[in-house]
Design a protein around this motif. Sequence first.
Motif, PDB file in Angstrom:
ATOM      1  N   ILE A 105     -29.262 -22.313 -28.442  1.00 34.45           N
ATOM      2  CA  ILE A 105     -30.114 -21.654 -27.450  1.00 34.45           C
ATOM      3  C   ILE A 105     -30.075 -22.470 -26.163  1.00 34.45           C
ATOM      4  CG2 ILE A 105     -32.432 -20.783 -26.957  1.00 34.45           C
ATOM      5  CD1 ILE A 105     -31.161 -19.418 -29.354  1.00 34.45           C
ATOM      6  N   PHE A 116     -39.030 -19.815 -30.327  1.00 32.82           N
ATOM      7  CA  PHE A 116     -38.177 -21.012 -30.278  1.00 32.82           C
ATOM      8  C   PHE A 116     -38.949 -22.262 -29.864  1.00 32.82           C
ATOM      9  CE2 PHE A 116     -35.289 -17.382 -29.408  1.00 32.82           C
ATOM     10  CZ  PHE A 116     -34.585 -17.443 -30.589  1.00 32.82           C
ATOM     11  N   SER A 244     -34.970 -22.326 -36.687  1.00 28.30           N
ATOM     12  CA  SER A 244     -34.376 -23.075 -35.579  1.00 28.30           C
ATOM     13  C   SER A 244     -34.646 -24.561 -35.781  1.00 28.30           C
ATOM     14  CB  SER A 244     -34.989 -22.652 -34.241  1.00 28.30           C
ATOM     15  OG  SER A 244     -34.836 -21.266 -34.038  1.00 28.30           O
ATOM     16  N   TYR A 256     -30.317 -21.981 -33.565  1.00 25.41           N
ATOM     17  CA  TYR A 256     -30.996 -20.898 -34.298  1.00 25.41           C
ATOM     18  C   TYR A 256     -30.013 -20.258 -35.255  1.00 25.41           C
ATOM     19  CZ  TYR A 256     -32.431 -16.007 -34.976  1.00 25.41           C
ATOM     20  OH  TYR A 256     -32.724 -14.782 -35.512  1.00 25.41           O
TER      21      TYR A 256
END
Length: 347
Positions: A105, A116, A244, A256
């Motif tokens: 990410i 996240f 994640s 992730y």
Amino acid sequence: TWHLKKIPQIVRERTFSLDSPKFEAKTKLELNSVCGIECQRKLPVPSLSDLKNLLSYETVFENGTRTLTEVNVLGAVLEPDANTTTQRPLRMKRQIYGTDSRFSIYDKKFMTNFPFNTAVKISTGCSGILVSPKHVLTAAHCLHNGKDYVKGSKRLRVGLMKTKSRGNGRKRKGAKRNGMPSFQWTRVKSTHIPKGWFKGVSGDIALDYDYAVLELKRPHKRKYMDLGISPTIKMMPGSMIHFSGFDNDRSGQLVYRFCSISDESNDLFYQYCDAEPGSTGSGIYLRLKEPNKKKWKRKIIAVYSGHQWVDINGEQQDYNVAVRITPLKYAQICFWIHGNDENCTQG
């Protein structure tokens, strides 16, 4: 749909002071001699007195002092381990299965937003997830090898993601961001580990109690993820899970992944999510509908324990394992977070 379940009660009975730990164990992000699927099938159902012993817990404080809290368990339903499902083929030792399906990410918008932003880095090399304004859920073996606390856990810190900035935190005109997260490190005030983790390591390692909760010294001001009771594979959309973490082979990146679960026991999920050391301790979550509502909600249903392998009939079988949040574990983790069982009657 998330199904509401009545939760057993974990009641504190007495707390004892213990000697300070040595903090000399080596951090080990992968475990050997694990009780595998066949071994798990043969484990006896714990009695009520077993549960009281397994769910008693140690607390280590920032100054190195340590206590043992004995608990009573009320309203527990003791069920035989009847929900192990599919047989899977033997595989070679590896952590990436076929094509690497992990996603790094990079986008600040995703990295600093839910879900996240709930991922955190533990200073001993693991990952974790925010479960309250000041609590983090992670794997017990990130802090303790079953006999002693690992080096570095005495001055344990948790890294919360922030995007790199210059000057006063304002983006300078024309400055480029590389998408790599930096961390705001927070000291840990205390850690809770179930006694079942210590007992499990006395022979073969039983992963059922490979979870721990860290209380931060200062509350963070970020969105955290609620706990949920782990459903069976049949009750999951596409049997898919998500998590994640900060995999070692992608330094400084949030990674992730999602995958389907291959097998389950009452306490563990066995799956082939691509993961490398460093992501152990990540919170595994699902997105299901709230009861009687149209809203969807993500909740943590397991803790990623890491890549394991066992000898089965002379063959090495390898899998990635997660510890499921059962009603009992929900009750214990919720008790650690709130300090009482009044807020933990339904999950």
